[in-house]
Design a protein around this motif. Structure first.
Motif, mmCIF file in Angstrom:
data_model
loop_
_atom_site.group_PDB
_atom_site.id
_atom_site.type_symbol
_atom_site.label_atom_id
_atom_site.label_comp_id
_atom_site.label_asym_id
_atom_site.label_seq_id
_atom_site.Cartn_x
_atom_site.Cartn_y
_atom_site.Cartn_z
ATOM 1 N N LEU A 171 0.859 -1.176 0.000
ATOM 2 C CA LEU A 171 0.000 0.000 0.000
ATOM 3 C C LEU A 171 0.895 1.226 0.000
ATOM 4 O O LEU A 171 1.704 1.408 0.902
ATOM 5 N N GLY A 172 0.766 2.068 -1.040
ATOM 6 C CA GLY A 172 1.635 3.228 -1.141
ATOM 7 C C GLY A 172 3.016 2.836 -1.615
ATOM 8 O O GLY A 172 3.448 1.697 -1.453
ATOM 9 N N SER A 173 3.706 3.773 -2.210
ATOM 10 C CA SER A 173 5.032 3.486 -2.745
ATOM 11 C C SER A 173 6.156 4.049 -1.887
ATOM 12 O O SER A 173 7.302 3.616 -1.994
ATOM 13 N N GLU A 174 5.832 5.005 -1.020
ATOM 14 C CA GLU A 174 6.866 5.649 -0.222
ATOM 15 C C GLU A 174 7.175 4.845 1.041
ATOM 16 O O GLU A 174 6.296 4.205 1.623
ATOM 17 N N ILE A 175 8.437 4.900 1.453
ATOM 18 C CA ILE A 175 8.828 4.329 2.737
ATOM 19 C C ILE A 175 8.734 5.457 3.753
ATOM 20 O O ILE A 175 9.631 6.287 3.882
ATOM 21 N N LEU A 224 -3.969 0.467 8.428
ATOM 22 C CA LEU A 224 -2.730 0.135 7.723
ATOM 23 C C LEU A 224 -2.247 1.365 6.963
ATOM 24 O O LEU A 224 -2.983 1.942 6.163
ATOM 25 N N LEU A 225 -1.012 1.763 7.202
ATOM 26 C CA LEU A 225 -0.464 2.957 6.568
ATOM 27 C C LEU A 225 0.390 2.636 5.348
ATOM 28 O O LEU A 225 0.593 3.492 4.491
ATOM 29 N N GLY A 226 0.901 1.425 5.273
ATOM 30 C CA GLY A 226 1.738 1.057 4.136
ATOM 31 C C GLY A 226 2.424 -0.269 4.383
ATOM 32 O O GLY A 226 2.372 -0.821 5.485
ATOM 33 N N GLY A 227 3.064 -0.784 3.347
ATOM 34 C CA GLY A 227 3.759 -2.045 3.491
ATOM 35 C C GLY A 227 4.603 -2.359 2.278
ATOM 36 O O GLY A 227 4.354 -1.846 1.177
#
Length: 210
Positions: free
Chosen positions: A97-101, A141-144
């Protein structure tokens, strides 16, 4: 290719605060070439400190290790606060989810450490068709991201970051067991360790843009 550096330190009893203070000194990496970010905290069920550092490439990691690393490490005296430390490097292969770390706003990090994956095609297929779509819909969930060990290509990390312990707990109790039954992960992953890390914002490091 973005690189993740996974550091796990078993900290001696009574030395958690000293370790934490030393860990804060790693903020100096913010000015290093190719540095993307760093986050970490304490494993929820033990006195193990887990830190993930991110770099633009293996070249930048190697440059840091051969120049700045030892000076910071010796000056902060962190080596006296733990009894064992392991370091492993992984390369990014996909996002959930999302591309940024970006770990800003995250309270909990979940790491699924998959060792000795016997069927890599099945692992990748399940990740793309089952795990990623289900995770992407989870509240909180914010990202992964999914990472592969740079030396041992049958070893993977699935890293997700969550806004709060409560959000992660709902997933872990209500969704994760069902997904494991559908995937039958034990059929093709010899060892799967789930690590829940309560993030310490004092350990967060972002690149210096001044």
């Amino acid at each position: 290719m973005t690189i993740a550096k996974l550091i796990m330190c078993e900290v001696d009893d009574g030395k958690q605060e000293a370790f934490s203070q030393s860990q804060s000194a790693w903020s100096q990496v913010s000015t290093c070439n190719g540095f993307v970010g760093q986050a970490g905290g304490w494993e929820a069920s033990s006195s193990t400190a887990i830190i993930l550092g991110f770099w633009e490439s293996q070249f930048h990691v190697s440059e840091f290790m051969s120049t700045t690393h030892d000076e910071i490490y010796l000056n902060n005296k962190q080596q006296s606060t733990y009894r064992h430390c392991s370091v492993n490097y992984f390369e990014l292969i996909s996002t959930i989810l999302g591309s940024e770390i970006d770990f800003s706003g995250a309270g909990v990090l979940r790491i699924a450490y998959c060792s000795r994956v016997l069927d890599i095609d099945r692992f990748n297929r399940d990740q793309q068709l089952l795990w990623n779509p289900q995770l992407s819909t989870q509240p909180g969930l914010l990202g992964g991201h999914v990472w592969r060990h740079i030396e041992h290509h049958d070893c993977y990390l699935v890293v997700t970051h969550w806004e709060s312990p409560a959000a992660h707990e709902i997933y872990a109790n209500n969704v994760l067991p069902k997904l494991r039954k559908i995937a039958h992960t034990s059929e093709y992953i010899e060892q799967l360790l789930g690590k829940v890390v309560v993030l310490d914002t004092k350990w967060n490091v972002t690149p210096y843009n001044g």
